[in-house]
Design a protein around this motif. Structure first.
Motif, short mmCIF file in Angstrom:
data_model
loop_
_atom_site.label_atom_id
_atom_site.label_comp_id
_atom_site.label_asym_id
_atom_site.label_seq_id
_atom_site.Cartn_x
_atom_site.Cartn_y
_atom_site.Cartn_z
N UNK A 35 3.07 7.31 -1.48
CA UNK A 35 1.85 6.54 -1.68
C UNK A 35 1.03 6.41 -0.40
N UNK A 36 -0.20 6.91 -0.41
CA UNK A 36 -1.15 6.63 0.67
C UNK A 36 -1.73 5.25 0.48
N UNK A 37 -2.16 4.62 1.58
CA UNK A 37 -2.72 3.28 1.48
C UNK A 37 -3.93 3.23 0.56
N UNK A 38 -4.77 4.28 0.60
CA UNK A 38 -5.98 4.23 -0.21
C UNK A 38 -5.68 4.38 -1.69
N UNK A 39 -4.42 4.79 -2.02
CA UNK A 39 -4.04 4.91 -3.42
C UNK A 39 -3.35 3.66 -3.95
N UNK A 40 -3.21 2.64 -3.09
CA UNK A 40 -2.56 1.41 -3.50
C UNK A 40 -3.24 0.83 -4.74
N UNK A 41 -2.45 0.43 -5.69
CA UNK A 41 -2.88 -0.17 -6.98
C UNK A 41 -3.42 0.84 -7.98
N UNK A 42 -3.42 2.14 -7.63
CA UNK A 42 -3.85 3.16 -8.59
C UNK A 42 -2.62 3.61 -9.39
N UNK A 43 -2.26 2.82 -10.38
CA UNK A 43 -1.00 3.05 -11.08
C UNK A 43 -1.06 4.23 -12.03
N UNK A 44 -2.23 4.88 -12.15
CA UNK A 44 -2.29 6.10 -12.95
C UNK A 44 -1.71 7.28 -12.19
N UNK A 45 -1.51 7.15 -10.86
CA UNK A 45 -0.88 8.22 -10.08
C UNK A 45 0.62 8.24 -10.32
N UNK A 46 1.24 9.34 -10.02
CA UNK A 46 2.69 9.45 -10.10
C UNK A 46 3.26 9.46 -8.68
N UNK A 47 3.86 8.36 -8.29
CA UNK A 47 4.38 8.20 -6.94
C UNK A 47 5.88 7.93 -6.99
N UNK A 48 6.54 8.21 -5.88
CA UNK A 48 7.95 7.87 -5.70
C UNK A 48 8.12 7.23 -4.33
N UNK A 49 9.12 6.36 -4.22
CA UNK A 49 9.38 5.75 -2.94
C UNK A 49 10.79 5.21 -2.86
N UNK A 50 11.18 4.84 -1.65
CA UNK A 50 12.48 4.24 -1.39
C UNK A 50 12.28 2.92 -0.65
N UNK A 51 12.92 1.87 -1.12
CA UNK A 51 12.88 0.56 -0.47
C UNK A 51 14.16 0.38 0.33
N UNK A 52 14.02 0.09 1.62
CA UNK A 52 15.17 -0.12 2.50
C UNK A 52 15.08 -1.53 3.06
#
Length: 235
Positions: A99-116
């Motif tokens: 996720x890029x910052x400018x894509x924050x809250x654009x939930x129509x995108x398909x993103x993946x991430x890891x929370x540490x």
């Protein structure tokens, strides 16, 4: 243990990460374009005097972003060449994501991430923190004025002008880059040489001497900018 984040979870935990920052906040993302929600959260952290470091990697800053940053005292911004990483962390939590910052809250995108989380994966968190610090160290901290951003935006437009003379000249930021200077340093030298003066509003203004050595002042929809011969004397 680390948690997998889908698109909506990445957005949720990133907002929580920013809100829960008590000491420091590091945001590493190629594109420095922030939506209103991110700005609102960062403004609140700025009021609380939280140390905020933002590292970006694409030099396409918009004047509105600069105006916003100039009002905040506790945000430091750095430019890192060839940056592609997206990493967001406070003193306890880290998110590594597509996720890029400018894509924050654009939930129509398909993103993946890891929370540490530091309390559960301290060694992994520390590795991520040390790498973030390395990126900050190799980055160049920037204090870009609105005039500089306009110059950067205008460079591509100047290249495409149908004016042969303009094509022989460079904007202030391009000329500064040629001599490995910051734009402000170049402008200061031209003030010392008498090519420019500062008017009563603190803005640079071309002098007759500056015109005599080929300096030009141009305007477009973004405002004003200067053009100089590629072999302008700077010493």
């Amino acid at each position: 243990m680390a948690k997998f984040l889908n698109t909506s979870a990445t957005n949720f935990f990133l907002e929580e990460l920013i809100k829960n920052a008590k000491e420091r906040l590091i945001l590493i993302s190629p594109y420095l374009r922030l939506n209103d929600r991110i700005k609102e959260l960062l403004e609140d952290k700025n009021r609380l005097k939280i140390d905020i470091r933002i590292v970006y990697g694409k030099s396409d800053l918009h004047p509105d972003e600069i105006k916003w940053m100039q009002r905040l005292d506790y945000i430091r911004v750095s430019f890192c060449k060839n940056l592609h990483a997206k990493c967001y962390m406070n003193e306890n939590t880290c998110i590594i994501s597509s996720l890029n910052l400018y894509e924050f809250s654009q939930i129509n995108n398909n993103e993946m991430g890891i929370l540490i989380e530091k309390q559960h994966d301290e060694s992994v968190f520390q590795d991520a923190y040390e790498e973030a610090q390395r990126i900050i160290r190799i980055s160049e901290e920037v204090r870009i004025s609105l005039d500089e951003v306009r110059n950067q935006t205008q460079e591509a437009e100047v290249t495409n002008q149908d004016n042969d003379d303009a094509q022989q000249k460079l904007t202030s930021s391009k000329l500064a880059a040629k001599y490995k200077l910051k734009t402000q340093d170049l402008l200061d030298r031209f003030v010392d040489k008498g090519f420019l003066i500062l008017n009563d509003r603190g803005k640079h203004q071309l002098t007759e001497q500056g015109k005599s050595v080929g300096g030009e002042f141009k305007t477009n929809q973004y405002g004003g900018y200067f053009l100089w011969h590629t072999d302008m004397p700077i010493e």
